[in-house]
Design a protein around this motif. Structure first.
Motif, PDB file in Angstrom:
ATOM      1  N   SER A  35      -5.387  15.470  -7.556  1.00  0.00           N
ATOM      2  CA  SER A  35      -5.841  14.500  -6.763  1.00  0.00           C
ATOM      3  C   SER A  35      -4.845  15.347  -5.360  1.00  0.00           C
ATOM      4  N   VAL A  36      -3.885  14.261  -4.650  1.00  0.00           N
ATOM      5  CA  VAL A  36      -3.283  14.809  -3.576  1.00  0.00           C
ATOM      6  C   VAL A  36      -2.038  14.901  -3.514  1.00  0.00           C
ATOM      7  N   ILE A  37      -1.259  14.579  -4.708  1.00  0.00           N
ATOM      8  CA  ILE A  37       0.095  14.265  -4.787  1.00  0.00           C
ATOM      9  C   ILE A  37       0.191  16.234  -6.375  1.00  0.00           C
TER      10      ILE A  37
ATOM     11  N   ASN B  29       3.591  16.989   5.900  1.00  0.00           N
ATOM     12  CA  ASN B  29       3.960  18.514   4.757  1.00  0.00           C
ATOM     13  C   ASN B  29       2.889  18.893   4.175  1.00  0.00           C
ATOM     14  N   LEU B  30       1.617  17.507   3.937  1.00  0.00           N
ATOM     15  CA  LEU B  30       0.588  18.397   3.153  1.00  0.00           C
ATOM     16  C   LEU B  30      -0.347  18.857   4.297  1.00  0.00           C
ATOM     17  N   GLY B  31      -0.036  18.524   5.203  1.00  0.00           N
ATOM     18  CA  GLY B  31      -0.913  19.424   6.738  1.00  0.00           C
ATOM     19  C   GLY B  31       0.352  20.792   6.441  1.00  0.00           C
ATOM     20  N   LEU B  32       1.323  21.208   6.780  1.00  0.00           N
ATOM     21  CA  LEU B  32       1.792  22.314   7.083  1.00  0.00           C
ATOM     22  C   LEU B  32       1.496  23.057   5.594  1.00  0.00           C
TER      23      LEU B  32
ATOM     24  N   THR C 115       5.878  17.973  -8.594  1.00  0.00           N
ATOM     25  CA  THR C 115       5.227  18.429  -9.319  1.00  0.00           C
ATOM     26  C   THR C 115       4.342  19.634  -9.587  1.00  0.00           C
ATOM     27  N   ALA C 116       3.751  19.353  -7.986  1.00  0.00           N
ATOM     28  CA  ALA C 116       2.984  20.924  -8.023  1.00  0.00           C
ATOM     29  C   ALA C 116       4.167  22.149  -7.452  1.00  0.00           C
ATOM     30  N   ALA C 117       5.188  22.086  -7.403  1.00  0.00           N
ATOM     31  CA  ALA C 117       6.396  23.550  -7.091  1.00  0.00           C
ATOM     32  C   ALA C 117       7.106  22.624  -8.798  1.00  0.00           C
ATOM     33  N   ALA C 118       6.714  22.728  -9.158  1.00  0.00           N
ATOM     34  CA  ALA C 118       6.924  22.672 -10.769  1.00  0.00           C
ATOM     35  C   ALA C 118       5.933  23.650 -11.471  1.00  0.00           C
TER      36      ALA C 118
ATOM     37  N   ASP D 154       1.113  -1.334  -0.408  1.00  0.00           N
ATOM     38  CA  ASP D 154       0.058   0.014  -0.102  1.00  0.00           C
ATOM     39  C   ASP D 154       1.280   1.463  -0.241  1.00  0.00           C
ATOM     40  N   ALA D 155       0.516   1.504  -0.590  1.00  0.00           N
ATOM     41  CA  ALA D 155       1.753   3.121  -0.804  1.00  0.00           C
ATOM     42  C   ALA D 155       1.584   4.288  -0.393  1.00  0.00           C
ATOM     43  N   PHE D 156       0.193   3.955   0.861  1.00  0.00           N
ATOM     44  CA  PHE D 156      -0.264   4.780   1.086  1.00  0.00           C
ATOM     45  C   PHE D 156       0.696   4.992   2.703  1.00  0.00           C
TER      46      PHE D 156
END
Ligand code: NAD
Length: 295
Positions: free
Chosen positions: A167-169, A126-129, A141-144, A105-107
């Protein structure tokens, strides 16, 4: 008028130059940034990605350790490897190559990576921050995609931004990063009705839907800035009718380029910047570890 083409390869080289300077200074203080990449089993796309990571890391003097695990490893074994890397002081950042064999499970594995080493920025901390507008290791990818947008002189503040994808990422962090830059953000997804009506309101359109050619001229208003995160290998036909494989995005480039004020091509837009952002996060993690190893 032709749109401004956002050249991700040039932006990535600039980013790497900045990383090299930071690494030089860290090394002079005895800190050697090191990225550990875990690959479980043999996936051809993951192997190609690992090779390009290794090449780019080496060009920035960042150590790269590929941790190759057998495809039949048990979840307890994979978790033990992650824990070992979490506590290894020579490792600054950890990333997990996907896809994983079906029994893993990747998660679960991603959440086991220590937040200070989570250089893909996919863990809950990190997502919470990011949600709270605090400094975090941001999904690469979002940063890119944001780096492509910020390379333009155009202001983001107060603009109508539309993100296609949740998506989450990619989609969600992108929407949060746009909010951080004070855009007014709309998120569209697979259940959104009247997609084109919403996307036509966009002054900034960020597309991460994973659907080749989803966005066409009918979705874009004149002058819009279009960032295409999608990347797909599709079969196309040459002029002599012979089939050929092509890399395309979620945006029908020729149609949209005729209307947009600026656009990322695929390939050569967001893609080249993604690994640079992973390395940037690795350097950031190494710096933070030096300042406060308990952080
Ligand atoms: P995903 O499949 O996890 O998410 C796709 C999102 O798009 C979903 O939220 C879904 O609701 C939405 N969507 C799907 N069909 C839609 C439609 N018809 N209308 C509106 N919304 C729709 O994909 P992802 O992991 O977020 O990746 C998105 C794209 O970005 C993919 O093409 C992927 O290959 C690409 N990608 C590129 C990089 C890079 O380095 N450039 C990295 C990661 C992903």
């Amino acid at each position: 008028m032709s749109p401004y083409l956002i050249n991700g390869s040039i932006l990535a080289e600039r980013q790497r130059e900045q990383i090299r300077n930071e690494v030089r200074s860290l090394r002079s203080e005895g800190v050697l940034p090191c990225l550990a990449a875990i690959r479980i089993g043999e996936d051809p796309a993951a192997s190609a990605y690992a090779r390009s990571q290794a090449r780019e890391a080496s060009s920035c003097q960042i150590e790269y350790r590929l941790v190759e695990l057998q495809p039949d490893i048990l979840v307890t074994g994979a978790l033990a490897v992650i824990e070992e890397l979490n506590t290894d002081p020579s490792i600054s950042g950890i990333m997990l190559h996907l896809p994983l064999p079906a029994h893993l499970d990747a998660f679960l594995l991603q959440q086991a990576i220590a937040p200070r080493k989570d250089v893909e920025g996919v863990g809950a901390t990190n997502l919470g921050l990011l949600l709270m507008g605090r400094k975090a290791l941001v999904p690469c990818t979002a940063a890119a995609a944001m780096a492509c947008l910020k390379s333009l002189a155009n202001p983001i503040e107060g603009r109508q931004a539309v993100v296609v994808g949740r998506s989450v990422i990619v989609g969600k962090p992108l929407a949060l990063l746009l909010l951080e830059s004070h855009a007014t953000v709309t998120i569209c997804h697979s259940r959104t009705r009247n997609l084109s009506e919403l996307t036509r309101r966009a002054e900034i359109l960020m597309v991460a839907a994973g659907r080749p050619g989803l966005i066409g001229a009918e979705h874009v208003s004149p002058g819009c800035i279009v960032i295409d995160v999608g990347i797909h290998r599709v079969e196309s036909k040459q002029s002599d009718g012979k089939p050929i494989m092509k890399t395309v995005g979620d945006v029908r480039f020729d149609e949209v380029a005729a209307i947009a004020s600026a656009i990322t091509p695929v390939p050569g837009g967001v893609g080249p910047l993604t690994v640079a952002m992973l390395l940037e996060n690795t350097v950031r993690a190494a710096k933070r570890e030096k300042q406060d190893p308990r952080a």
